[in-house]
Design an enzyme around this catalytic site. Sequence first.
Site, PDB file in Angstrom:
ATOM      1  N   LEU A   1      46.654  40.379  25.636  1.00 28.84           N
ATOM      2  CA  LEU A   1      46.077  41.725  25.679  1.00 28.84           C
ATOM      3  C   LEU A   1      46.646  42.478  26.883  1.00 28.84           C
ATOM      4  O   LEU A   1      46.489  42.049  28.029  1.00 28.84           O
ATOM      5  CB  LEU A   1      44.559  41.645  25.756  1.00 28.84           C
ATOM      6  CG  LEU A   1      43.875  40.828  24.638  1.00 28.84           C
ATOM      7  CD1 LEU A   1      42.363  40.915  24.772  1.00 28.84           C
ATOM      8  CD2 LEU A   1      44.324  41.293  23.260  1.00 28.84           C
TER       9      LEU A   1
ATOM     10  N   ARG B   1      42.374  51.616  38.270  1.00 25.82           N
ATOM     11  CA  ARG B   1      42.111  51.290  39.675  1.00 25.82           C
ATOM     12  C   ARG B   1      43.388  50.973  40.455  1.00 25.82           C
ATOM     13  O   ARG B   1      43.352  50.894  41.677  1.00 25.82           O
ATOM     14  CB  ARG B   1      41.124  50.121  39.760  1.00 25.82           C
ATOM     15  CG  ARG B   1      39.685  50.525  39.466  1.00 25.82           C
ATOM     16  CD  ARG B   1      38.740  49.357  39.615  1.00 25.82           C
ATOM     17  NE  ARG B   1      38.805  48.458  38.473  1.00 25.82           N
ATOM     18  CZ  ARG B   1      38.173  47.286  38.412  1.00 25.82           C
ATOM     19  NH1 ARG B   1      37.464  46.867  39.446  1.00 25.82           N
ATOM     20  NH2 ARG B   1      38.267  46.534  37.333  1.00 25.82           N
TER      21      ARG B   1
ATOM     22  N   LYS C   1      49.734  48.986  34.250  1.00 28.52           N
ATOM     23  CA  LYS C   1      49.364  47.891  35.149  1.00 28.52           C
ATOM     24  C   LYS C   1      50.220  46.655  34.937  1.00 28.52           C
ATOM     25  O   LYS C   1      50.627  45.998  35.901  1.00 28.52           O
ATOM     26  CB  LYS C   1      47.884  47.547  34.965  1.00 28.52           C
ATOM     27  CG  LYS C   1      47.420  46.399  35.852  1.00 28.52           C
ATOM     28  CD  LYS C   1      45.911  46.216  35.831  1.00 28.52           C
ATOM     29  CE  LYS C   1      45.388  45.771  34.497  1.00 28.52           C
ATOM     30  NZ  LYS C   1      43.962  45.389  34.550  1.00 28.52           N
TER      31      LYS C   1
ATOM     32  N   GLN D   1      47.436  49.375  20.283  1.00 28.57           N
ATOM     33  CA  GLN D   1      46.034  49.776  20.274  1.00 28.57           C
ATOM     34  C   GLN D   1      46.011  51.242  20.711  1.00 28.57           C
ATOM     35  O   GLN D   1      46.038  51.549  21.905  1.00 28.57           O
ATOM     36  CB  GLN D   1      45.199  48.910  21.224  1.00 28.57           C
ATOM     37  CG  GLN D   1      43.711  49.239  21.162  1.00 28.57           C
ATOM     38  CD  GLN D   1      42.893  48.517  22.228  1.00 28.57           C
ATOM     39  OE1 GLN D   1      43.438  48.065  23.246  1.00 28.57           O
ATOM     40  NE2 GLN D   1      41.592  48.417  22.011  1.00 28.57           N
TER      41      GLN D   1
ATOM     42  N   GLY E   1      37.966  48.615  23.723  1.00 28.41           N
ATOM     43  CA  GLY E   1      37.440  47.322  24.108  1.00 28.41           C
ATOM     44  C   GLY E   1      38.332  46.164  23.687  1.00 28.41           C
ATOM     45  O   GLY E   1      39.262  46.301  22.893  1.00 28.41           O
TER      46      GLY E   1
ATOM     47  N   GLU F   1      28.286  40.290  30.200  1.00 30.76           N
ATOM     48  CA  GLU F   1      29.094  41.103  31.102  1.00 30.76           C
ATOM     49  C   GLU F   1      28.312  41.368  32.388  1.00 30.76           C
ATOM     50  O   GLU F   1      27.088  41.526  32.377  1.00 30.76           O
ATOM     51  CB  GLU F   1      29.451  42.439  30.432  1.00 30.76           C
ATOM     52  CG  GLU F   1      30.292  42.311  29.180  1.00 30.76           C
ATOM     53  CD  GLU F   1      31.714  41.889  29.479  1.00 30.76           C
ATOM     54  OE1 GLU F   1      32.129  41.935  30.653  1.00 30.76           O
ATOM     55  OE2 GLU F   1      32.430  41.504  28.531  1.00 30.76           O
TER      56      GLU F   1
ATOM     57  N   ASN G   1      43.342  43.946  39.080  1.00 31.03           N
ATOM     58  CA  ASN G   1      42.763  45.243  38.768  1.00 31.03           C
ATOM     59  C   ASN G   1      43.043  46.282  39.843  1.00 31.03           C
ATOM     60  O   ASN G   1      42.920  47.483  39.580  1.00 31.03           O
ATOM     61  CB  ASN G   1      41.249  45.121  38.567  1.00 31.03           C
ATOM     62  CG  ASN G   1      40.908  44.326  37.322  1.00 31.03           C
ATOM     63  OD1 ASN G   1      41.381  44.641  36.228  1.00 31.03           O
ATOM     64  ND2 ASN G   1      40.115  43.284  37.475  1.00 31.03           N
TER      65      ASN G   1
ATOM     66  N   ASN H   1      89.908  51.813  53.283  1.00 30.45           N
ATOM     67  CA  ASN H   1      90.205  51.540  51.876  1.00 30.45           C
ATOM     68  C   ASN H   1      90.017  52.718  50.946  1.00 30.45           C
ATOM     69  O   ASN H   1      90.369  52.633  49.772  1.00 30.45           O
ATOM     70  CB  ASN H   1      89.346  50.367  51.386  1.00 30.45           C
ATOM     71  CG  ASN H   1      87.860  50.612  51.577  1.00 30.45           C
ATOM     72  OD1 ASN H   1      87.457  51.358  52.461  1.00 30.45           O
ATOM     73  ND2 ASN H   1      87.036  49.983  50.758  1.00 30.45           N
TER      74      ASN H   1
END
Length: 448
Positions: A8, A15, A22, A72, A77, A155, A227, A385
């Site tokens: 994923l 952030r 990311k 996606q 989610g 969560e 993150n 040169n």
Amino acid sequence: MHLAVVILAAGQGTRMKSDLPKVLHPLGGHPLVTYSLNAARALTDTRPVLVVGYGAERVRKVVGDRAILVLQAEQLGTGHALMQAEPVLAGQADTVLVLYADMPLVRPETLRALVQAHTRQGDTIITLVSVIADRSRGFGRVVRDASGNVIALVEEAQATPEQLAIRELNAGIYCFDARWLWPHLHQLPLSPKGEYYLTDTVALAVAEGRKVQAVIAEDPEEMLGINTRVHLAEAEAVLRRRINQRWMEAGVTLLDPLTTYIQDTVEIGPDTVILPNTHLWGQTRVGAACTLGPNTILRDTTLGDRCRVEASVLEGATLEDDVSVGPFAHLRPGAHLARGVHLGNFAEVKNATLGPGTKVGHFSYIGDATLGANVNIGAGTVTCNFDGERKHHTTIEDGAFIGSDTMLVAPVTIGRGAKTGAGAVVTRDVPPGRLAYGVPARVIQEER
């Protein structure tokens, strides 16, 4: 058992405060996504499915054909993200391993142990990785019943105070029974945030009386998710420590591992000593019994045995055995120093070959040149040169002696055993054994 891997990688990573997706932020010299791709390749020859979203085309250019990319379009989610892989994988695998592209420290051995634990129990629907830690880093909690069975994943934002006290954290890596997974993804409830969470698959399985198990990771550092840039720096430190430890165990001395940076693509011979503030990058190869540093950078450079490089920068260079460089030297692409060459302080070499035993003591530029064996280059020598339009070559044959502050205006050849006087501006070839000096230089000594 046929295994499919889904990675994923659709999130923007707000952030990180960056326009760069990311998963493309560099870690140890590679984009973050590289690490999960490599881990997947260690498990199966089948290409993983990479779910992308923000910056999809930029990710596609980096990943190339190492993965099958699915989009996606809306980030709804983790459960919704996995749904995007269904058209590619449904009916193609028995087991589906799901992990995140922003967890670069997970070792293939940990993933292999997860898959083995999942397949060992034939009636297990979901096997996940958990970690015991006092610092949650935003991970959800693994809730077990009195018998130790996993009954829920909660969560962190939705956890009760009692659940927040749980130290077993959900790392977000899962093995699913494929036949169970795909239809049940469409049964996931919509969260208060309007998203579909992969964690809710556990509740679905438990409600059906199906078996869910958790494998506790031995090393919590593996589960570090990226993150923020603070997390990125933490992961960089872990990765650097792993690499440095591996080389020390292989017979390389690192005087100060905390200030030594070695990319995982580098090779180093035994009995080499690396001093503080040394960076080894890219396809660098270092022989045995070398001394590097302090304050040295090697990038895509090859060193033979017993070389010494001090406080210098080497890029795309080749050093044979017993070469010494520095301090404060710069070798640019195409520099080739043969056995026993000495390149001293404030010397620069580019696209040039220096023959065995040649010495360039200090304050010199050697570019687009071929030097023979046992040539001596005096301080301040420059191979001129570039004429403003084209580069030209300088040849200095064996045993030649170039006096201090000599300007060699290419194309020009200095013959075998020839000499130039200090401050000479050489615009014409100097025959073997002859002496040239002056501005412009004149040949004044007959060959003996």
